[in-house]
Design an enzyme around this catalytic site. Structure first.
Site, PDB file in Angstrom:
ATOM      1  N   HIS A 319       0.832  -1.154   0.509  1.00 48.56           N
ATOM      2  CA  HIS A 319       0.225   0.189  -0.456  1.00 48.56           C
ATOM      3  C   HIS A 319       0.660   1.216   0.036  1.00 48.56           C
ATOM      4  O   HIS A 319       2.722   0.995  -0.301  1.00 48.56           O
ATOM      5  CB  HIS A 319      -0.625  -0.289   0.827  1.00 48.56           C
ATOM      6  CG  HIS A 319      -0.530   0.214   2.345  1.00 48.56           C
ATOM      7  ND1 HIS A 319       0.094   1.615   2.798  1.00 48.56           N
ATOM      8  CD2 HIS A 319      -0.098  -0.677   3.478  1.00 48.56           C
ATOM      9  CE1 HIS A 319       0.942   0.960   4.602  1.00 48.56           C
ATOM     10  NE2 HIS A 319       0.980  -0.273   4.727  1.00 48.56           N
ATOM     11  N   CYS A 337       2.682  -4.453   6.531  1.00 47.38           N
ATOM     12  CA  CYS A 337       2.951  -4.486   4.984  1.00 47.38           C
ATOM     13  C   CYS A 337       4.691  -4.642   4.435  1.00 47.38           C
ATOM     14  O   CYS A 337       5.781  -4.070   4.568  1.00 47.38           O
ATOM     15  CB  CYS A 337       2.189  -3.341   4.574  1.00 47.38           C
ATOM     16  SG  CYS A 337       0.797  -3.825   5.400  1.00 47.38           S
TER      17      CYS A 337
END
Length: 422
Positions: A319, A337
């Site tokens: 992201h 992430c």
């Protein structure tokens, strides 16, 4: 983190349907015996048994033939309507195209023909169950219709509760996949029986049409449950895209059709919240979403993020992370992430598809089986061993004529995703 909390996915809720029943009856016409030239007439037996009652609505017309082959199957209901269906590839049964009606009577007529042209007809009449005291088992098909998926997209079915080992073969027999052009594969179960994957030995070819039927409605599963629904979906396989993320270099390499098209700096999970290493598949894509980690270990924050692509049920995403752009390419600062710049994240959203392969290597922890769609995180030989039914011995990866690109590979815990990320 609790990987048993579900997040909305491109998913299709599915159900269950019963399998072939024991017992048989056959009517031979003409009578068996030696024909001119010594050729015996075929014999045929049919299931469900004649006059059977309380037959599950998932029943198939089972056929066993000696000295011949099945040349036609006709199934009619008690109103004289013909039921549509088709035979299994192995000829062991004939499968109705939809669940049978409850509390209805059906007559099956099976014709077998021998080498000399002699025919035998087997008949059976049976009545389906009106209702059941068993509880419907929840199943979810993660293969939506009318989509374009990446070449690593597995067909995934999840179950709540998990399927016991003794019932997995019966369930697997009611899961159907067809590909055009043909590219056969097999199903493979997670050890705990909460999820089953289907894939071929190698990636799907671009342009392939994949049609799936999870025909579980009414299928007896274990002692307490029946399947909940009968679902179908058909989708296409798109272009070949693969992402390789190397923790050593803090770089993501983006490949399309085997060619490197871009390198992107990343920041992965810090040592206290490391990213997983393994072969993952993009599961969903969000232009905007919210990570809420309150109650999670090492969490406690709420943040809105853009251009997020899910990799695991446990909350690992690729992201946009404008707050860590100074660390990307140098230092791991995320909560697991793959952080990339806003510009890179926006570009990736236009390139990737759900079903694209993402390979992460060099981090502190391995990817856990079932934490995402982990069908590619194993060799083909190991994957095939997870099937509850025999796998054709000739089914194996195609030999490679050139070195694979870094994103290539040769070759089913009920998902409950965390909304966390970082």
């Amino acid at each position: 983190m609790d990987v048993r909390r579900r997040l909305t996915l491109l998913a299709v809720t599915i159900a269950a349907t019963p399998l072939v029943l024991g017992g048989c009856t056959a009517e031979r016409k003409p009578a068996a015996g030696a024909a001119p030239g010594g050729t015996a007439a075929p014999t045929v037996s049919v299931t469900p048994a004649d006059r059977a009652k309380d037959v599950p609505v998932s029943a198939e017309v089972g056929t066993t033939v000696n000295n011949g082959r099945v040349t036609s199957v006709k199934l009619t209901d008690d109103r004289g309507k013909t039921v549509v269906g088709e035979p299994r590839e192995d000829g062991s049964s004939w499968v109705p195209a939809a669940p049978l009606g409850g509390g209805r009577t059906y007559t099956a007529e099976v014709t077998a023909t021998g080498d000399a042209g002699r025919t035998t007809v087997g008949r059976t009449t049976f009545t389906t169950a009106t209702n059941t005291t068993r509880q419907a088992l929840t199943s979810v098909l993660y293969f939506a219709g009318n989509q374009t998926y990446g070449t690593a997209m597995p067909v995934t079915v999840a179950f709540e509760p998990a399927i016991p080992k003794a019932a997995r073969a019966a369930v697997q027999r009611r899961l159907f996949v067809k590909t055009d052009p043909p590219q056969p594969g097999t199903w493979s179960w997670l050890e705990d029986g909460s999820q089953v994957y289907y894939r071929a030995p190698d990636f799907w070819r671009s342009g392939t049409t994949v049609s799936v039927r999870s025909a579980l409605e009414g299928l007896p599963i274990g002692k307490e449950y029946v399947g909940d629904a009968d679902r179908r979906s058909t989708s296409k396989i798109g272009r070949q895209v693969a992402l390789d993320i190397d923790n050593a270099t803090k770089q993501m390499s983006v490949f399309q059709d085997g060619k490197l098209v871009r390198r992107i700096p990343v920041s992965l999970g810090k040592p206290s919240t490391p990213s997983s290493s393994g072969k993952m598949v993009i599961m969903e894509k969000h232009q905007q979403t919210r990570f809420d980690t309150r109650g999670e270990p090492d969490g406690g924050y709420v943040v809105d993020v853009e251009d997020a692509q899910r990799l695991t049920w446990g909350g690992e995403f690729i992201h946009a992370a404008p707050w860590s752009e100074g660390d990307q390419g140098y230092t791991n600062v995320s909560h697991g992430c793959a952080n990339v710049s806003s510009t890179a994240a926006d570009w990736l959203m236009g390139v990737t598809q759900v079903g694209d392969l993402v390979t992460v290597k060099g981090t502190e922890v391995p990817l856990r089986p079932g934490n995402g769609w982990t069908a590619w995180n194993t060799s083909w030989a190991e994957f095939a061993r997870g099937s509850a039914l025999p796998v054709p011995p000739g089914l194996k990866p195609a030999p490679s004529t050139s070195p694979p690109h870094p994103g290539a590979v040769a070759g089913g815990s009920s998902p409950a995703p965390s909304a966390s990320g970082g």
